[in-house]
Write a protein that holds these residues in place. Structure first.
Motif, PDB file in Angstrom:
ATOM      1  N   ARG A  37       6.704 -60.389 -20.216  1.00  0.00           N
ATOM      2  CA  ARG A  37       5.945 -59.210 -20.666  1.00  0.00           C
ATOM      3  C   ARG A  37       5.048 -59.556 -21.848  1.00  0.00           C
ATOM      4  NH1 ARG A  37      10.727 -56.610 -19.596  1.00  0.00           N
ATOM      5  NH2 ARG A  37      11.366 -56.673 -21.773  1.00  0.00           N
ATOM      6  N   LEU A  38       5.567 -60.293 -22.807  1.00  0.00           N
ATOM      7  CA  LEU A  38       4.778 -60.691 -23.964  1.00  0.00           C
ATOM      8  C   LEU A  38       3.547 -61.485 -23.522  1.00  0.00           C
ATOM      9  CD1 LEU A  38       5.863 -62.005 -27.335  1.00  0.00           C
ATOM     10  CD2 LEU A  38       4.594 -63.585 -25.908  1.00  0.00           C
ATOM     11  N   TYR A  40       2.148 -61.705 -20.405  1.00  0.00           N
ATOM     12  CA  TYR A  40       1.253 -60.935 -19.531  1.00  0.00           C
ATOM     13  C   TYR A  40       0.384 -59.976 -20.333  1.00  0.00           C
ATOM     14  CZ  TYR A  40      -0.603 -57.943 -15.938  1.00  0.00           C
ATOM     15  OH  TYR A  40      -1.474 -57.236 -15.136  1.00  0.00           O
ATOM     16  N   TYR A  41       0.960 -59.340 -21.315  1.00  0.00           N
ATOM     17  CA  TYR A  41       0.211 -58.394 -22.143  1.00  0.00           C
ATOM     18  C   TYR A  41      -0.988 -59.080 -22.797  1.00  0.00           C
ATOM     19  CZ  TYR A  41      -0.866 -55.238 -26.002  1.00  0.00           C
ATOM     20  OH  TYR A  41      -1.509 -54.422 -26.887  1.00  0.00           O
ATOM     21  N   ARG A  42      -0.835 -60.349 -23.144  1.00  0.00           N
ATOM     22  CA  ARG A  42      -1.907 -61.059 -23.838  1.00  0.00           C
ATOM     23  C   ARG A  42      -2.903 -61.735 -22.896  1.00  0.00           C
ATOM     24  NH1 ARG A  42       2.158 -60.331 -27.062  1.00  0.00           N
ATOM     25  NH2 ARG A  42       1.904 -60.272 -29.321  1.00  0.00           N
ATOM     26  N   GLN A  44      -3.281 -60.989 -19.412  1.00  0.00           N
ATOM     27  CA  GLN A  44      -3.737 -60.031 -18.396  1.00  0.00           C
ATOM     28  C   GLN A  44      -3.972 -60.673 -17.025  1.00  0.00           C
ATOM     29  OE1 GLN A  44      -4.169 -56.520 -18.887  1.00  0.00           O
ATOM     30  NE2 GLN A  44      -2.887 -57.126 -20.613  1.00  0.00           N
TER      31      GLN A  44
END
Length: 98
Positions: A37-38, A40-42, A44
């Motif tokens: 999650r960390l 992917y959030y950055r 994209q």
């Protein structure tokens, strides 16, 4: 109250530091969703996030013996993740110039 690892995870870190692959896999199973999650959030990008997450855990596996205190495993792992993402974004920006 300081946040540390759960006692069973600290035990897994100690065992993984001694070369126990099953203990390291337990750590991967526990931390992989939050690391993904960390990342992917950055970035994209699902594919890049999966690749980076895998790289993060490979780096962690190869360098786990560098941890001084098992309770710091989580912050150490997140530091690796942030640094890998920064390197990725730096490379992407550099190659974007061409």
């Amino acid at each position: 109250m300081p946040q540390g690892l759960l006692p069973e995870l600290e035990t897994d870190v100690i065992r993984a530091m001694k070369g126990d692959a099953h203990a390291f896999q337990t750590l991967v199973d526990h931390f992989q969703p939050s690391i993904y999650r960390l990342v992917y959030y950055r970035v994209q990008s699902e594919m890049d996030a999966q690749d980076l997450t895998q790289e993060i855990f490979i780096t962690a596996m190869n360098r786990i013996d560098h941890i001084n205190e098992p309770a710091t495993f989580k912050s150490w792992l997140y530091t690796i993740a942030v640094n890998k993402v920064r390197d990725y974004l730096r490379r992407k920006r550099f190659f974007g110039l061409f």
